[in-house]
Motif scaffolding. Structure first.
Motif, PDB file in Angstrom:
ATOM      1  N   ILE A 145       0.839  -1.202   0.000  1.00 48.53           N
ATOM      2  CA  ILE A 145       0.000   0.000   0.000  1.00 48.53           C
ATOM      3  C   ILE A 145       0.873   1.251   0.000  1.00 48.53           C
ATOM      4  CG2 ILE A 145      -1.616   1.356   1.386  1.00 48.53           C
ATOM      5  CD1 ILE A 145      -2.841  -1.321   2.319  1.00 48.53           C
ATOM      6  N   LEU A 146       1.893   1.264   0.848  1.00 51.97           N
ATOM      7  CA  LEU A 146       2.791   2.418   0.922  1.00 51.97           C
ATOM      8  C   LEU A 146       3.587   2.598  -0.362  1.00 51.97           C
ATOM      9  CD1 LEU A 146       4.237   2.340   4.551  1.00 51.97           C
ATOM     10  CD2 LEU A 146       2.834   4.119   3.508  1.00 51.97           C
ATOM     11  N   THR A 147       3.995   1.495  -0.972  1.00 47.63           N
ATOM     12  CA  THR A 147       4.761   1.572  -2.213  1.00 47.63           C
ATOM     13  C   THR A 147       3.955   2.226  -3.323  1.00 47.63           C
ATOM     14  OG1 THR A 147       6.050  -0.412  -1.657  1.00 47.63           O
ATOM     15  CG2 THR A 147       5.974   0.236  -3.976  1.00 47.63           C
TER      16      THR A 147
ATOM     17  N   ALA B 111       2.734   7.115  -6.614  1.00 49.69           N
ATOM     18  CA  ALA B 111       1.753   8.070  -7.127  1.00 49.69           C
ATOM     19  C   ALA B 111       2.072   9.486  -6.664  1.00 49.69           C
ATOM     20  CB  ALA B 111       0.354   7.669  -6.672  1.00 49.69           C
ATOM     21  N   PHE B 112       2.512   9.623  -5.421  1.00 42.84           N
ATOM     22  CA  PHE B 112       2.850  10.946  -4.887  1.00 42.84           C
ATOM     23  C   PHE B 112       4.039  11.551  -5.637  1.00 42.84           C
ATOM     24  CE2 PHE B 112       5.200  13.599  -1.767  1.00 42.84           C
ATOM     25  CZ  PHE B 112       4.240  14.588  -1.587  1.00 42.84           C
ATOM     26  N   LEU B 113       5.037  10.740  -5.940  1.00 46.12           N
ATOM     27  CA  LEU B 113       6.200  11.234  -6.684  1.00 46.12           C
ATOM     28  C   LEU B 113       5.808  11.681  -8.094  1.00 46.12           C
ATOM     29  CD1 LEU B 113       8.893   8.595  -5.628  1.00 46.12           C
ATOM     30  CD2 LEU B 113       8.666  10.961  -4.826  1.00 46.12           C
ATOM     31  N   LEU B 114       4.884  10.938  -8.713  1.00 48.79           N
ATOM     32  CA  LEU B 114       4.439  11.305 -10.056  1.00 48.79           C
ATOM     33  C   LEU B 114       3.603  12.578 -10.033  1.00 48.79           C
ATOM     34  CD1 LEU B 114       3.467   7.849 -11.639  1.00 48.79           C
ATOM     35  CD2 LEU B 114       5.597   9.128 -11.859  1.00 48.79           C
ATOM     36  N   ILE B 115       2.805  12.755  -8.983  1.00 48.38           N
ATOM     37  CA  ILE B 115       1.943  13.942  -8.910  1.00 48.38           C
ATOM     38  C   ILE B 115       2.770  15.197  -8.727  1.00 48.38           C
ATOM     39  CG2 ILE B 115       1.416  14.365  -6.470  1.00 48.38           C
ATOM     40  CD1 ILE B 115      -1.205  13.795  -9.229  1.00 48.38           C
ATOM     41  N   ILE B 116       3.961  15.062  -8.147  1.00 45.28           N
ATOM     42  CA  ILE B 116       4.856  16.219  -7.996  1.00 45.28           C
ATOM     43  C   ILE B 116       5.232  16.775  -9.367  1.00 45.28           C
ATOM     44  CG2 ILE B 116       7.169  16.930  -7.252  1.00 45.28           C
ATOM     45  CD1 ILE B 116       6.879  15.065  -4.877  1.00 45.28           C
ATOM     46  N   CYS B 117       5.374  15.878 -10.349  1.00 45.63           N
ATOM     47  CA  CYS B 117       5.706  16.319 -11.712  1.00 45.63           C
ATOM     48  C   CYS B 117       4.600  17.208 -12.273  1.00 45.63           C
ATOM     49  CB  CYS B 117       5.916  15.112 -12.620  1.00 45.63           C
ATOM     50  SG  CYS B 117       7.282  14.039 -12.124  1.00 45.63           S
ATOM     51  N   PHE B 118       3.335  16.862 -12.002  1.00 44.93           N
ATOM     52  CA  PHE B 118       2.228  17.707 -12.440  1.00 44.93           C
ATOM     53  C   PHE B 118       2.273  19.066 -11.748  1.00 44.93           C
ATOM     54  CE2 PHE B 118       0.316  13.497 -13.394  1.00 44.93           C
ATOM     55  CZ  PHE B 118      -0.023  13.717 -14.712  1.00 44.93           C
TER      56      PHE B 118
ATOM     57  N   MET C 147      -6.903   9.618  -3.634  1.00 46.75           N
ATOM     58  CA  MET C 147      -5.729   9.611  -4.503  1.00 46.75           C
ATOM     59  C   MET C 147      -6.087   9.119  -5.898  1.00 46.75           C
ATOM     60  SD  MET C 147      -2.677   8.263  -1.974  1.00 46.75           S
ATOM     61  CE  MET C 147      -1.397   8.574  -3.191  1.00 46.75           C
ATOM     62  N   TRP C 148      -6.882   8.047  -5.960  1.00 44.69           N
ATOM     63  CA  TRP C 148      -7.296   7.522  -7.265  1.00 44.69           C
ATOM     64  C   TRP C 148      -8.123   8.549  -8.029  1.00 44.69           C
ATOM     65  CZ3 TRP C 148     -12.437   6.873  -8.704  1.00 44.69           C
ATOM     66  CH2 TRP C 148     -12.628   6.288  -9.963  1.00 44.69           C
ATOM     67  N   PHE C 149      -9.081   9.168  -7.361  1.00 45.87           N
ATOM     68  CA  PHE C 149      -9.982  10.109  -8.029  1.00 45.87           C
ATOM     69  C   PHE C 149      -9.220  11.327  -8.548  1.00 45.87           C
ATOM     70  CE2 PHE C 149     -12.804  13.825  -7.871  1.00 45.87           C
ATOM     71  CZ  PHE C 149     -13.778  13.408  -8.774  1.00 45.87           C
ATOM     72  N   ILE C 150      -8.348  11.892  -7.736  1.00 46.19           N
ATOM     73  CA  ILE C 150      -7.606  13.089  -8.148  1.00 46.19           C
ATOM     74  C   ILE C 150      -6.679  12.782  -9.316  1.00 46.19           C
ATOM     75  CG2 ILE C 150      -5.874  14.777  -7.413  1.00 46.19           C
ATOM     76  CD1 ILE C 150      -7.136  14.583  -4.585  1.00 46.19           C
ATOM     77  N   TYR C 151      -6.002  11.645  -9.270  1.00 45.62           N
ATOM     78  CA  TYR C 151      -5.111  11.285 -10.381  1.00 45.62           C
ATOM     79  C   TYR C 151      -5.925  11.078 -11.656  1.00 45.62           C
ATOM     80  CZ  TYR C 151      -0.710   9.626 -12.311  1.00 45.62           C
ATOM     81  OH  TYR C 151       0.454   9.526 -13.055  1.00 45.62           O
ATOM     82  N   TRP C 152      -7.089  10.460 -11.529  1.00 47.10           N
ATOM     83  CA  TRP C 152      -7.982  10.241 -12.673  1.00 47.10           C
ATOM     84  C   TRP C 152      -8.428  11.569 -13.266  1.00 47.10           C
ATOM     85  CZ3 TRP C 152     -13.637  10.723 -12.607  1.00 47.10           C
ATOM     86  CH2 TRP C 152     -14.251  10.219 -13.766  1.00 47.10           C
TER      87      TRP C 152
ATOM     88  N   PHE D  68      -3.255   1.049 -10.888  1.00 47.54           N
ATOM     89  CA  PHE D  68      -2.481   0.764  -9.691  1.00 47.54           C
ATOM     90  C   PHE D  68      -3.166   1.361  -8.455  1.00 47.54           C
ATOM     91  CE2 PHE D  68       2.364   0.187  -8.814  1.00 47.54           C
ATOM     92  CZ  PHE D  68       2.092  -1.079  -8.339  1.00 47.54           C
ATOM     93  N   LEU D  69      -3.623   2.598  -8.583  1.00 47.88           N
ATOM     94  CA  LEU D  69      -4.302   3.259  -7.466  1.00 47.88           C
ATOM     95  C   LEU D  69      -5.648   2.605  -7.170  1.00 47.88           C
ATOM     96  CD1 LEU D  69      -3.450   6.988  -8.267  1.00 47.88           C
ATOM     97  CD2 LEU D  69      -2.671   5.661  -6.296  1.00 47.88           C
TER      98      LEU D  69
END
Length: 277
Positions: free
Chosen positions: A5-7, A12-19, A91-96, A116-117
Motif C-alpha cells: 500500500i505504501l509503495t 503516485a505521490f512522486l508522479l503527482i509532484i511532476c504535475f 488519490m485515485w480520483f484526483i489522479y484520474w 495501480f491506485l
C-alpha cells in the motif's frame, strides 16, 4: 500488505509532484492544454480540471494546485495509517481527474498508475482480512499477465518484430539523439536487432507461464524489469519504466525473498518471503 500500500501511494505521490512542477506550463492561461478543446474528447461522466474550474470560477492552474494539495493530504494520511480507504479513493480520483484534464497527452504510464491506485483501494479495503490477501495479490498478478501476453500477441502479427525492423525503428526514430548516433552501427550487426525483437516477444508472451513456474520465475522477473529499463534508457519513457517496474515488484517481488528491514505501523515482522506465491 502495508508495504505494498505504501509503495503504490509513494509512487503516485512522486508522479503527482511532476504535475505540480509543470502545472503552469500545462494548465496556465497560455498553457499547452486548452480545457475547452480537451472537453471534446471526454465523456459526460469524466471529471476534469476545466469542469471543476468552471463550476467554482477558478483558474485551471489554481484548481490543479488545490487538487495536488488534497492528493498530498491523502498520501500523508496513508503514511500515518489513518483513513486508509477514504484516502486511497481520494488519490485515485484526483489522479484520474488530472489525467482526464489532458487526455490527449496521457499515455500508458498514466493509465497504469490509475489501475495501480484502484488496486490500492482494494488493498486498503481488505487490509485486515489476511485470509483473502493472496487472492487480491493474484488479481494484480493476473492483470499483469494479461497485459504482457496480449502485448506480445500483438507483436507476433506481421513481420516487423520478427526481422528486427520494429527494434530498428525504435532506436533510429524514437530514441535519444546520442543513441541515434550509434544506430547505423547496428546495420552491420542486424542479428542483434533480430535477437532483441524476438527476445521482447518471448518475454511478453511467455510471461504468464514462466512467472508462476518456480525454476524460471526470478529470471522472468529480472528479464521484464531489464526490458523496461531498456525502454526507459533508449526512448526516455522513464515514468512508464518506473511504473511497470514497481508494479512487477509489488505483484511478484516476494519471489526475490526480500525482507523488509524495519517495522511498519500495525505490521509486525513483515517478511515478503512469506507472501503468497
Amino acid at each position: 500488505m502495508r508495504a505494498r500500500i505504501l509503495t503504490i501511494a509513494t509512487l503516485a505521490f512522486l508522479l503527482i509532484i511532476c504535475f505540480f512542477i509543470d502545472g503552469d506550463l500545462l494548465f496556465g492561461k497560455s498553457g499547452i492544454i486548452n480545457g475547452e478543446i480537451n472537453e471534446g474528447d471526454l465523456k459526460v461522466f469524466q471529471v476534469s480540471i476545466y469542469k471543476i474550474s468552471s463550476f467554482f470560477g477558478l483558474e485551471q492552474n489554481v484548481t490543479l494546485k488545490l487538487l495536488i494539495l488534497a492528493f498530498a493530504g491523502c498520501f500523508f494520511s496513508i503514511v500515518m495509517d489513518k483513513l486508509l480507504v477514504l484516502s486511497s479513493i481520494g488519490m485515485w480520483f484526483i489522479y484520474w481527474v488530472i489525467c482526464n484534464s489532458g487526455i490527449g497527452y496521457a499515455y500508458g504510464a498514466d493509465y497504469f498508475m490509475i489501475f495501480f491506485l484502484y488496486y490500492n483501494i482494494i488493498l486498503c479495503v481488505f487490509r485486515n482480512k489476511k485470509s483473502i490477501h493472496k487472492y487480491l495479490l493474484l488479481m494484480l498478478q493476473l492483470h499483469l499477465c494479461m497485459v504482457y501476453f496480449f502485448a506480445g500477441l500483438g507483436k507476433i502479427v506481421g513481420t516487423d518484430w520478427w526481422d528486427g525492423n520494429a527494434m530498428w525503428a525504435v532506436i533510429n526514430v524514437y530514441s535519444f539523439d546520442f543513441v541515434k548516433g550509434y544506430a547505423e552501427i547496428l546495420l552491420n550487426y542486424s542479428s542483434i536487432l533480430v535477437f532483441l525483437s524476438v527476445a521482447t516477444i518471448l518475454v511478453e508472451i511467455l510471461y504468464p507461464f514462466l512467472i508462476f513456474y518456480r525454476p524460471t520465475r526470478k529470471f522472468t522477473l529480472f528479464s521484464v524489469i531489464a526490458m523496461h529499463i531498456g525502454i526507459a534508457g533508449v526512448m526516455g519513457l522513464f515514468t512508464f519504466g518506473v511504473v511497470m517496474t514497481v508494479m512487477n515488484l509489488v505483484a511478484f517481488g516476494h519471489y526475490l525473498n526480500i525482507k523488509v528491514p524495519f517495522k511498519l505501523p500495525k505490521d509486525v515482522d513483515i517478511n515478503l518471503e512469506t507472501a503468497p506465491a
